[in-house]
Write a protein that holds these residues in place. Structure first.
Motif, PDB file in Angstrom:
ATOM      1  N   TYR A  36      -0.620  71.393  54.274  1.00 34.11           N
ATOM      2  CA  TYR A  36      -0.491  70.893  52.905  1.00 34.11           C
ATOM      3  C   TYR A  36      -0.788  71.960  51.867  1.00 34.11           C
ATOM      4  O   TYR A  36      -0.393  71.856  50.707  1.00 34.11           O
ATOM      5  CB  TYR A  36      -1.432  69.695  52.696  1.00 34.11           C
ATOM      6  N   ASN A  37      -1.482  73.028  52.271  1.00 32.32           N
ATOM      7  CA  ASN A  37      -1.821  74.107  51.346  1.00 32.32           C
ATOM      8  C   ASN A  37      -0.894  75.304  51.522  1.00 32.32           C
ATOM      9  O   ASN A  37      -1.179  76.394  51.054  1.00 32.32           O
ATOM     10  CB  ASN A  37      -3.277  74.534  51.562  1.00 32.32           C
ATOM     11  N   HIS A  38       0.240  75.051  52.250  1.00 38.07           N
ATOM     12  CA  HIS A  38       1.252  76.074  52.488  1.00 38.07           C
ATOM     13  C   HIS A  38       0.739  77.258  53.297  1.00 38.07           C
ATOM     14  O   HIS A  38       1.252  78.368  53.181  1.00 38.07           O
ATOM     15  CB  HIS A  38       1.850  76.556  51.157  1.00 38.07           C
TER      16      HIS A  38
ATOM     17  N   ARG B 207      -5.627  67.406  64.219  1.00 34.10           N
ATOM     18  CA  ARG B 207      -4.876  66.715  63.165  1.00 34.10           C
ATOM     19  C   ARG B 207      -4.606  67.696  62.034  1.00 34.10           C
ATOM     20  O   ARG B 207      -5.500  68.441  61.618  1.00 34.10           O
ATOM     21  CB  ARG B 207      -5.652  65.506  62.639  1.00 34.10           C
ATOM     22  N   GLU B 208      -3.386  67.683  61.551  1.00 34.93           N
ATOM     23  CA  GLU B 208      -2.996  68.588  60.469  1.00 34.93           C
ATOM     24  C   GLU B 208      -2.178  67.824  59.436  1.00 34.93           C
ATOM     25  O   GLU B 208      -1.313  67.015  59.790  1.00 34.93           O
ATOM     26  CB  GLU B 208      -2.143  69.746  61.011  1.00 34.93           C
ATOM     27  N   LYS B 209      -2.484  68.082  58.160  1.00 36.66           N
ATOM     28  CA  LYS B 209      -1.613  67.604  57.086  1.00 36.66           C
ATOM     29  C   LYS B 209      -0.553  68.682  56.891  1.00 36.66           C
ATOM     30  O   LYS B 209      -0.871  69.827  56.575  1.00 36.66           O
ATOM     31  CB  LYS B 209      -2.411  67.368  55.813  1.00 36.66           C
ATOM     32  N   ALA B 210       0.687  68.315  57.095  1.00 35.79           N
ATOM     33  CA  ALA B 210       1.748  69.324  57.137  1.00 35.79           C
ATOM     34  C   ALA B 210       2.950  68.904  56.306  1.00 35.79           C
ATOM     35  O   ALA B 210       3.133  67.729  55.983  1.00 35.79           O
ATOM     36  CB  ALA B 210       2.172  69.568  58.588  1.00 35.79           C
ATOM     37  N   ILE B 211       3.771  69.897  55.972  1.00 31.33           N
ATOM     38  CA  ILE B 211       4.994  69.676  55.196  1.00 31.33           C
ATOM     39  C   ILE B 211       6.178  69.686  56.171  1.00 31.33           C
ATOM     40  O   ILE B 211       6.311  70.583  57.007  1.00 31.33           O
ATOM     41  CB  ILE B 211       5.171  70.778  54.137  1.00 31.33           C
TER      42      ILE B 211
ATOM     43  N   GLU C 298       3.055  63.600  43.215  1.00 32.46           N
ATOM     44  CA  GLU C 298       3.591  64.854  42.701  1.00 32.46           C
ATOM     45  C   GLU C 298       3.774  65.821  43.859  1.00 32.46           C
ATOM     46  O   GLU C 298       3.052  65.759  44.854  1.00 32.46           O
ATOM     47  CB  GLU C 298       2.655  65.468  41.653  1.00 32.46           C
ATOM     48  N   PRO C 299       4.738  66.703  43.821  1.00 30.35           N
ATOM     49  CA  PRO C 299       4.980  67.627  44.937  1.00 30.35           C
ATOM     50  C   PRO C 299       3.836  68.609  45.109  1.00 30.35           C
ATOM     51  O   PRO C 299       3.209  69.018  44.141  1.00 30.35           O
ATOM     52  CB  PRO C 299       6.271  68.346  44.531  1.00 30.35           C
ATOM     53  N   GLU C 300       3.556  68.956  46.374  1.00 26.43           N
ATOM     54  CA  GLU C 300       2.535  69.951  46.674  1.00 26.43           C
ATOM     55  C   GLU C 300       3.197  71.321  46.665  1.00 26.43           C
ATOM     56  O   GLU C 300       3.810  71.738  47.640  1.00 26.43           O
ATOM     57  CB  GLU C 300       1.918  69.669  48.046  1.00 26.43           C
ATOM     58  N   THR C 301       3.129  72.029  45.576  1.00 23.29           N
ATOM     59  CA  THR C 301       3.758  73.338  45.452  1.00 23.29           C
ATOM     60  C   THR C 301       2.709  74.406  45.262  1.00 23.29           C
ATOM     61  O   THR C 301       1.543  74.127  45.002  1.00 23.29           O
ATOM     62  CB  THR C 301       4.709  73.358  44.236  1.00 23.29           C
TER      63      THR C 301
END
Length: 386
Positions: free
Chosen positions: A184-186, A165-169, A239-242
């Motif tokens: 999610y952490n780029h 499982r991955e949190k992805a953009i 808020e955006p994950e930048t």
């Protein structure tokens, strides 16, 4: 005294054996034991009073009992009878209402009951957890009632060994399909140790209204060779994950002076040096948690509270959990849904996590200790501060 006939005696015993079953076995064997006792005594009396026992004449067509059986001691006869009557196997005991959670790419099965992905997240369950269902659908032939209540009784240390499982953009590929390349952490998504581009299931994309720039969770089995994944969840981020959000100092970080007086005296021996602790809930009582963190030399106290806003309060739960090393969920001051999300996110990110239902310094201290030891997440406490 009348002579006890062996064929009559054996017929009576045989009649008893016809009615023996698992439920009355003990009573039947007791009855046979008693009959055998008195039969032996009668036989002994007859042998004393009559030196010779005349043989009975029977027609050739009828079975003649062996003389040895007539004089056989009651104890030996009882052993033979009880052995024949004893059940070959014991009744299987009723299985306990305890099931192992079988996590799917989307959703999970607990015993005979399936739970959707949204329910899995709401309940905070993970693969391998042991859970109890109430009511237990297994007790009903066709269970059609309400969704059984789930109580987690044991947390798995290895929740999903066969699922990634991955949190992805979400990004858009050249052919117009949606893919994921970064988490999610780029950081680049890896498959078999190499950076990869994962294609998202088109049906899941439509169903979840996924678009470019969304933060999602994707899942696939470890045996996957097609670089495709299911979209299991779409996150509602405030808020955006930048890169700026990741690298800049967190808004909930609290600078502490060396001259601060420690009002709380530690009751447990652990060190929080370089550890960031997230207190999820009880934002109005942050000073209580701060005393505990200071007493154990903690680096930062992070705060998340859905009811309290202001300086030092993180507005996005996922971001708050991501920046913490230890997550303490205050069950009495957050919603059930928020508590489960915090626990689920913490476990997904391999954070230390525990809960407490009160906000006393001792309760918070105990929860942190339990989290660092990977002990049960849920543990009732009774230390309360109004």
């Amino acid at each position: 005294m009348s002579k006890l006939k062996s064929n009559t005696y054996c017929a009576d015993i045989e009649n008893i054996l016809k009615h023996v079953n698992d439920d009355n076995f003990e009573l039947a064997t007791k009855a046979i034991e008693t009959i055998s006792k008195y039969a032996h005594e009668l036989s002994a009396d007859d042998e004393t009073s009559t030196p010779e026992v005349s043989k009975q004449t029977q027609p050739a067509s009828e079975e003649v009992p062996k003389p040895a059986e007539e004089s056989k001691p009651a104890e030996e006869l009882f052993k033979v009878i009880s052995t024949k009557a004893r059940p070959t196997s014991k009744k299987a005991s009723r299985p306990q209402n305890k099931y192992k959670v079988e996590r799917k790419l989307i959703g999970a099965s607990i015993g005979p009951q399936y739970y959707s992905e949204s329910m899995v997240r709401k309940l905070g369950i993970h693969g391998g957890d042991m859970a109890v269902l109430n009511p237990d659908p297994a007790n009903y032939k066709n269970y059609t009632g309400r969704l059984p209540q789930v109580t987690i009784v044991d947390v798995s240390a290895d929740p999903e060994p066969n699922i990634v499982r991955e949190k992805a953009i979400v990004e858009s590929a050249e052919d117009g399909t949606l893919v994921a390349k970064y988490d999610y952490n780029h950081e680049p998504l890896l498959m078999h140790g190499e950076p990869t581009t994962i294609k998202l299931d088109e049906d899941d994309v439509r169903r979840n209204h996924v678009s470019e720039g969304d933060l999602i969770e994707l899942a696939y089995y470890t045996s996957n060779e097609s670089n495709e994944a299911r979209v299991t969840w779409k996150y509602d981020t405030d808020e955006p994950e930048t890169d700026d959000t990741i690298t800049k100092p967190h808004s909930a970080y609290v600078e502490k002076g060396d001259t601060k007086v420690k009002a709380f005296q530690p009751n447990m021996d652990y060190d929080l040096t370089n550890k960031k602790v997230l207190m999820c809930g009880y934002g109005s009582h942050r000073s209580v948690a701060q005393e505990v963190i200071d007493a154990h030399h903690g680096k930062e106290l992070l705060m998340y509270d859905e009811k309290v806003s202001g300086k030092g309060m993180e507005g996005n739960l996922l971001t708050a959990v991501k920046h913490a090393d230890i997550v303490i969920v205050m069950l009495n001051s957050v919603s059930h849904n928020t508590a489960n999300k915090a626990i689920s996110n913490a476990r997904d990110m391999n954070k230390f996590v525990a809960t407490t239902n009160t906000n006393s310094p001792l309760a918070i201290e105990e929860a942190i200790d339990r989290a660092m030891k990977r002990e049960p997440i849920y543990m009732p406490t009774s230390h309360v501060i109004e």
